[in-house]
Each structure stands twice: as C-alpha cells, then as structure tokens.
Design an enzyme around this catalytic site. Structure first.
Site, PDB file in Angstrom:
ATOM      1  CG  ASP A 135      53.785  68.819  51.699  1.00 13.88           C
ATOM      2  OD1 ASP A 135      54.627  69.013  52.579  1.00 13.88           O
ATOM      3  OD2 ASP A 135      52.616  69.237  51.760  1.00 13.88           O
TER       4      ASP A 135
ATOM      5  NE  ARG B 270      71.352  63.228  74.676  1.00 11.96           N
ATOM      6  CZ  ARG B 270      71.576  64.445  75.115  1.00 11.96           C
ATOM      7  NH1 ARG B 270      71.772  65.438  74.267  1.00 11.96           N
ATOM      8  NH2 ARG B 270      71.616  64.689  76.407  1.00 11.96           N
TER       9      ARG B 270
ATOM     10  NE  ARG C 224      54.654  76.380  54.566  1.00 15.02           N
ATOM     11  CZ  ARG C 224      53.530  76.261  55.265  1.00 15.02           C
ATOM     12  NH1 ARG C 224      53.161  75.078  55.708  1.00 15.02           N
ATOM     13  NH2 ARG C 224      52.780  77.298  55.505  1.00 15.02           N
TER      14      ARG C 224
HETATM   15  O1  F6P Z   1      51.675  71.519  52.560  1.00 17.04           O
HETATM   16  C1  F6P Z   1      52.748  72.118  53.201  1.00 17.04           C
HETATM   17  C2  F6P Z   1      52.713  71.862  54.693  1.00 17.04           C
HETATM   18  O2  F6P Z   1      53.837  72.491  55.262  1.00 17.04           O
HETATM   19  C3  F6P Z   1      52.662  70.393  55.099  1.00 17.04           C
HETATM   20  O3  F6P Z   1      53.911  69.768  55.025  1.00 17.04           O
HETATM   21  C4  F6P Z   1      52.114  70.509  56.488  1.00 17.04           C
HETATM   22  O4  F6P Z   1      51.427  69.329  56.854  1.00 17.04           O
HETATM   23  C5  F6P Z   1      51.163  71.690  56.403  1.00 17.04           C
HETATM   24  O5  F6P Z   1      51.549  72.424  55.255  1.00 17.04           O
HETATM   25  C6  F6P Z   1      51.192  72.592  57.595  1.00 17.04           C
HETATM   26  O6  F6P Z   1      50.200  73.548  57.439  1.00 17.04           O
HETATM   27  P1  F6P Z   1      50.134  74.911  58.264  1.00 17.04           P
HETATM   28  O7  F6P Z   1      51.223  75.819  57.788  1.00 17.04           O
HETATM   29  O8  F6P Z   1      48.782  75.430  57.953  1.00 17.04           O
HETATM   30  O9  F6P Z   1      50.343  74.574  59.712  1.00 17.04           O
END
Ligand code: F6P
Length: 319
Positions: free
Chosen positions: A127, A162, A253
C-alpha cells in the site's frame, strides 16, 4: 544480542522473503542465531517458532508471499495475549524481534518493546501507506503488476471504444493509483485525496470522447471509494464510451518481487540487524531520499499521510 526472531504480519507483500533472507543471513554472519516465527503474532503466542539457517532462506529471494506465513491478530492488543507471546520468546532465549508488516504490525512491535523485547519494524506492504518511508517493500512490485494489467486493458479498450475503470488496492492510501496513473498514462485518477464527484468524472469522460476524440479512457481508482461495476454502467449510459470495470484484487499482492523491492528489502533487513546489535528497539526502518534510516515507531505511527499534491498536479499536467 545472541538470538533474534523474525516474523511477517498483516497482508503479505512481494519482497518479504528477500527481507527474511537478508535479516537471517546478516544476523548469522554476525554470530546471531535467528528464529522464524510462523503466521505472525499468532505463531508467537502459540509458540510456532523454529530456527532459520542460511540454507533455509536460500532460493527465496525471487519468491512472492512469505515463507513464514502471515496473519492478522487483533487480540494482540490484549496485554494477557502479549504476555503469552513474551513467555514463548523468553523460553527460547529470543531477546529481540524483527517485524515485517504494516502499521498494525508496528503497534504490536512497539508494545513488545515496552515489555522488554526490542523490536524493529520493516515496512512490508504493497500500500505504501507508511508515511515515514518513501517506499514500502512490495509497493514497486504491486505497481509493476498494475501497470502490466492496465497496458493490456488499454489495448482492448482502444479497439472497442471503451472506458476501462481499474480498481487498485491501497487501503485508503492512493499511492498505487496515482503512481499507476502516471506510469500508464491514464486519463483519470481517483483516490481519497482527489475525492470522487461522479457527475464531474462523467463530464470529463464525455470531453475525452467528444472533444479530445480519444479511442479509449482509462480510469484508475483506489479501492473503497465506489462500486466500480455500478459506475461502469453509468459510464455506458452517460458518455460515448462503453464502460467496463476491472477489480485487480489480490493479483496485486502476488508475484516475484522486482529488483528494486529485493534490494530495498535487503538494505532494510541489514539495518534492522545493525540496530538490534546496538541494543536499539522500538524503531522502524525507512528509506528517505535513498538513505536507509530509522524512526521511532511512535513517531512513525502519528505522522499524517502526505496529500501527494505534487504528483496529482503532475498527473493533471500530463493528461
Ligand atoms: O494492506 C494490503 C491490502 O492488500 C490492502 O491493499 C487491502 O485493502 C487489504 O490488504 C486486503 O486485505 P485481505 O487480504 O485481508 O482481503
């Protein structure tokens, strides 16, 4: 310090493994034993703790996720829960801990330091929402993933006239959105700093279509601002573009960390061990103007988030 522990906590981030490797190898090369604490603070409380060796952190520098596992443990706020964690560490002679995670993880690290276990925080989150550091470990990789995805979306959006609305993560921090907007040449960026006036955004999209004669429009929007699927329908109804929403989600992620994240993680990991060797705890490691520094966790947690005015201004001048 003779024995340290290391854990990853909160949402995982690419580069956490590179940080685990750096802490472990720098410590072992300095004659300090290292213990992996699995599943974040939960593993600390439950005693899921095992020694790490140079070999056990081999072949992980390029791997996303975290080999130690991660978890969120809100109960760690409870002093009784923390006492259990401290006794698990003491039983094994672990005197200090490196905590890799976001601001929630830092709070735990500070509380443990106050209970006599020196802790150093490393900023591990995609983040980039930790104000005291210019960059967090994982941000560059997540940004790269977003840019690759948006580049692909632009190809197909352009073919079909689009508007692609791309929702990115950030947990109320707009950095992923603004950096991606600049890197992708998006038409519009929406974050908690820009605010979201639906009518105004639709008006701007009509302008991109009718006046600027764009074949596509890319809107990068931070999560938790609006329902992007509903918004895409409104784009179709109210502008010349057909709206399509893409929520990139947890794809952001994962993946192999970029070289920048690997190097950042290695530099920060080294600093964490050096601080612990000096008997320092309660600090978090940051990068400021390309210098690796440390900041008291208490101070780091109370810093207000930057508005990113200059970057948003740059973005507008590039459209
Ligand atoms: O803090 C990292 C993050 O991926 C944020 O960007 C997101 O809001 C949150 O974690 C999502 O959390 P989870 O993996 O618990 O759904």
């Amino acid at each position: 310090v003779k024995r340290i522990g290391i854990l990853t906590s909160g949402g995982d981030a690419p580069g956490m493994n590179a940080a685990i490797r750096a802490v472990t190898r720098v410590a072992l090369n300095s004659g300090i034993e290292v213990f992996g604490i699995y599943d974040g603070y939960k593993g600390m409380v439950e005693g899921y703790i095992e020694p790490l060796t140079k070999a056990s952190v081999g072949e992980i520098i390029d791997r996303g996720g975290t080999i130690l596992g991660s978890a969120r443990l809100p109960e760690f706020k409870d002093i009784e829960v923390r006492k259990k964690a401290v006794s698990q560490l003491k039983k094994r002679g672990i005197e200090a801990v490196v905590v890799i995670g976001g601001d929630g993880s830092y709070r735990g690290a500070l509380a443990l330091t106050e209970m006599g276990i020196n802790c150093i925080g490393l900023p591990g989150t995609i983040d980039n929402d930790i104000t005291c550091t210019d960059f967090t470990i994982g941000f560059d990789t997540a940004l790269t993933t977003i840019v690759e995805a948006v580049d692909k979306l632009r190809d197909t959006s352009s073919s079909h006239h689009r508007c692609s609305i791309v929702e990115v993560m950030g947990n109320r921090c707009g950095d992923l959105a603004i950096w991606a907007g600049i890197a992708c040449g998006a038409e519009i960026v929406i974050t908690s700093s820009t605010g979201f006036e639906e009518g105004e955004v639709l008006e701007r999209l009509r302008d991109f279509d009718l006046i600027k004669k764009k074949r596509h429009a890319i809107v990068v929007i931070s999560e938790k601002i609006t329902d992007v699927h509903q918004f895409a329908k409104k784009v179709s109804l109210n502008t010349g573009f057909s709206g399509r929403a893409t929520v990139l989600g947890h794809v952001q992620r994962g993946g192999s960390p970029t070289p920048s994240d690997r190097v950042l993680a290695s530099r920060m990991g080294e600093k964490a061990v050096d601080l612990l060797m000096q008997g320092i705890g309660g600090q978090c490691v940051s990068i400021k103007d390309n210098q690796i520094i440390s900041v008291p966790i208490e101070e780091a947690l109370s810093m207000p988030r930057e508005s990113r005015k200059r970057l948003l201004n740059l973005f507008e001048r590039l459209v």
